[in-house]
Write a protein that holds these residues in place. Structure first.
Motif, short mmCIF file in Angstrom:
data_model
loop_
_atom_site.label_atom_id
_atom_site.label_comp_id
_atom_site.label_asym_id
_atom_site.label_seq_id
_atom_site.Cartn_x
_atom_site.Cartn_y
_atom_site.Cartn_z
N TYR A 74 0.86 -1.20 0.00
CA TYR A 74 0.00 0.00 0.00
C TYR A 74 0.89 1.25 0.00
CZ TYR A 74 -3.33 3.55 1.45
OH TYR A 74 -4.09 4.70 1.52
N THR A 78 1.30 4.04 -3.15
CA THR A 78 0.99 5.47 -3.00
C THR A 78 2.26 6.34 -3.11
OG1 THR A 78 1.00 5.11 -0.60
CG2 THR A 78 -1.14 5.26 -1.66
N LEU A 105 -8.64 11.70 -2.23
CA LEU A 105 -9.70 11.42 -1.24
C LEU A 105 -9.36 10.15 -0.46
CD1 LEU A 105 -12.99 12.24 -3.18
CD2 LEU A 105 -12.04 13.52 -1.27
N ASN A 106 -8.78 9.16 -1.17
CA ASN A 106 -8.35 7.94 -0.48
C ASN A 106 -7.26 8.24 0.54
OD1 ASN A 106 -9.99 5.96 -1.61
ND2 ASN A 106 -8.70 5.81 -3.42
N MET A 154 -2.05 12.12 -6.86
CA MET A 154 -1.59 11.40 -5.67
C MET A 154 -0.25 11.99 -5.21
SD MET A 154 -1.83 7.29 -5.39
CE MET A 154 -0.48 6.94 -6.50
N MET B 199 -7.38 0.66 -8.84
CA MET B 199 -7.91 1.33 -7.63
C MET B 199 -6.92 1.17 -6.48
SD MET B 199 -11.83 0.15 -8.04
CE MET B 199 -12.50 0.88 -6.56
N ARG B 202 -4.12 3.53 -6.40
CA ARG B 202 -4.41 4.91 -6.00
C ARG B 202 -5.00 4.98 -4.60
NH1 ARG B 202 -7.48 8.05 -10.14
NH2 ARG B 202 -8.07 6.16 -11.22
N GLY B 203 -4.54 4.06 -3.78
CA GLY B 203 -4.83 4.15 -2.35
C GLY B 203 -6.18 3.63 -1.91
N PHE B 204 -6.88 2.86 -2.78
CA PHE B 204 -8.20 2.34 -2.41
C PHE B 204 -8.06 1.31 -1.28
CE2 PHE B 204 -11.68 -0.80 -3.17
CZ PHE B 204 -12.74 0.05 -2.94
N ARG B 205 -8.93 1.45 -0.25
CA ARG B 205 -8.88 0.50 0.86
C ARG B 205 -10.27 0.00 1.23
NH1 ARG B 205 -4.32 2.18 5.24
NH2 ARG B 205 -3.09 0.41 4.57
N PHE B 208 -15.23 3.54 -1.22
CA PHE B 208 -15.17 4.42 -2.39
C PHE B 208 -15.41 5.85 -1.94
CE2 PHE B 208 -15.87 5.86 -6.63
CZ PHE B 208 -15.19 4.94 -7.41
N PRO B 209 -14.42 6.73 -2.10
CA PRO B 209 -14.62 8.10 -1.63
C PRO B 209 -15.58 8.88 -2.53
CG PRO B 209 -12.53 7.94 -2.77
CD PRO B 209 -13.12 6.56 -2.78
N VAL B 210 -16.33 9.79 -1.93
CA VAL B 210 -17.30 10.58 -2.68
C VAL B 210 -16.82 12.03 -2.72
CG1 VAL B 210 -19.68 11.39 -2.72
CG2 VAL B 210 -19.17 9.05 -2.06
N TYR B 211 -16.79 12.60 -3.91
CA TYR B 211 -16.23 13.96 -4.06
C TYR B 211 -17.29 15.04 -3.87
CZ TYR B 211 -13.56 17.81 -6.05
OH TYR B 211 -12.92 18.99 -6.24
N HIS B 212 -18.45 14.86 -4.54
CA HIS B 212 -19.51 15.87 -4.42
C HIS B 212 -20.49 15.45 -3.33
CE1 HIS B 212 -18.23 18.15 -7.84
NE2 HIS B 212 -18.18 17.06 -8.57
#
Lengths: 216, 239
Positions: A74, A78, A105-106, A154, B199, B202-205, B208-212
């Motif tokens: 991880y 990143t 956002l992550n 990122m 995903m 790009r840091g997905f864990r 799912f993040p929401v922007y709006h």
């Protein structure tokens, strides 16, 4: 200082060794190319480094620390931004803006910081006009550029780009080359595009029969 | 004039659920019909989409008509009408028509509410309404990749046609389409795997993040209060 170090990486598919003791390191600010024919194992190499393909042998170090488990990977993912060969695999959000916001956002960054990073990534490739567009309405070249921009938000220390020129027209090709030359990040470009190799003029490694050679 | 398009999708989903539940539980025609004015108002507030919605209703009702016909012949009740050798159930017809009415009302309401928001904002609203994250993600990705899968399907059909393939009623045609569908499934599986990797990169864990984000406005409050008022009035009047 090394951002990434790979030692004696070996990957086997059935009886065939796709990677056979591959060793390389990427220092801060260093840029090089990994070239090779189709099926030489370039994407396998990158996916193994990113932790998606289990290696039969070898070690991976991120900033001097060995990468052993999912948590370490991880941190690696990143720190080292990976741009996929096919942008359709990478762009899964509905709009360009949301795509660019996904990584920050992550990383649990503040709203202002997310906005700032989106603006900066869009400006880097002069694609501010694409901000509100849906992903499926983009052309192949636009998708390619957005796929690079969405990794930039990122703000990784290093970039690995897999065949980044596929589908790019002359103008975007030039802009990409300029960006790759100007950026202060460490960069590995994986490609068999001779024109890109010539345009960048960087050190070139060649992957052949599972082994990585430095070309003179 | 009031338009449903300006209403917060979360509010629309909640009101839609409430009314659909009320309509579905209506025991007779008069109760179901008491929701009709609300459905008509929603259709008007959907602005310019009425014709499209009525077309949708027509298509859906052709399927429902089969159900009504089946009920007429299969529903067991003392009230029957003999037509030659056939025994037609009057209660079957009544229940079938009630079912048709309730389905049509729910369908029209759903279409007028949801057609005024993009699919993505509806999934987003479901996410905010605490629906299971996995379900929201499945809905979102299905919508996101429908275009891509469709393009891949069309490309494969074009490729087949470029090599002289002409669809006809033959085993070979069925086999060709089976191959295309199988290829689509394999490609979709592989793509899903690569998307997941992208995903992770790009840091997905898992979340799912929401922007709006949504925010309730004055119109939303007015809409939800008036809808609740209408719903309560029907319930008090009929039950």
């Amino acid at each position: 200082m090394e951002v990434l170090r790979v030692e004696e990486l070996t990957v086997r598919r059935g009886k065939r060794k796709v990677l056979d003791g591959v060793t390389f390191s990427l220092r801060v600010g260093e840029k090089f190319i990994i070239a090779g024919d189709n099926g030489a194992g370039k994407t396998t190499l990158i996916e193994t480094v990113m932790g998606f393909i289990p290696a039969e042998g070898g070690r991976i170090y991120l900033k001097g620390r060995e990468v052993r488990n999912e948590e370490d990977f991880y941190a690696l993912r990143t720190t080292v931004g990976y741009v996929f060969q096919n942008p359709d695999d990478q762009l899964f959000s509905l709009t360009v803006e949301e795509e660019l916001a996904f990584a920050p956002l992550n990383l649990k960054l503040s709203r202002e910081e997310v906005e700032r990073r989106i603006d900066r990534a869009l400006k880097a490739f002069s694609i501010e006009h694409l901000r509100e567009k849906t992903i499926h309405s983009l052309s192949g070249g636009e998708k390619r550029i957005v796929s690079i921009a969405c990794v930039l938000t990122m703000e990784p220390e290093a970039l690995i780009l897999d065949e980044p020129t596929t589908g790019l027209d002359r103008k975007r090709f030039k802009r990409l080359v300029e960006f790759l030359k100007e950026t202060d990040k460490s960069v590995i470009v994986v490609t068999h595009d001779v024109e890109l190799i010539k345009s960048l003029g960087w050190k070139v490694y060649r992957l052949e029969n599972g082994k990585l050679f430095l070309l003179p | 004039m009031f338009s449903l398009a300006v209403i917060d999708p979360r509010v629309k989903v909640v009101v839609l659920f409430l009314f659909s539940w009320g309509i579905a539980l209506s025991p007779d025609f008069s109760t179901a019909l008491s929701y009709l004015p609300f459905v008509c108002l929603s259709l008007v507030a959907a602005k310019g989409r009425i014709l499209k919605l009525l077309k949708l209703l027509f298509v859906a009702n052709t399927f429902l008509l089969f159900l009504v016909v089946t009920m007429v012949f299969t529903y067991e009740s003392p009230r029957t009408v003999k037509v030659g050798a056939l025994s037609l159930s009057v209660d079957g017809l009544v229940y079938g028509l009630l079912l048709l009415l309730k389905s049509s009302l729910i369908l029209l309401l759903t279409a007028s509410f949801l057609s005024t928001s993009s699919a993505f904002t509806v999934f987003h609203a479901l996410h905010h309404l605490r629906l299971p994250a996995n379900l929201c993600q499945i809905l979102f990705f299905t919508y996101r990749y429908v275009h891509t899968v469709k393009e891949e399907y069309e490309t494969m059909v074009k490729a087949a046609k470029c090599r002289g393939f002409r669809p006809e009623n033959s085993v070979r045609t069925y086999r060709t389409f089976a191959n295309i569908v199988a290829n689509l499934l394999v490609k979709s599986y592989k793509r899903a795997d690569r998307v997941y990797k992208a995903m992770l990169c790009r840091g997905f864990r898992g979340t799912f993040p929401v922007y709006h984000h949504f925010s309730l406005k004055r119109e939303d409050i007015i809409f939800v209060v008036s809808s609740l008022f209408y719903f309560t009035a029907v319930v008090l009047w009929k039950f």
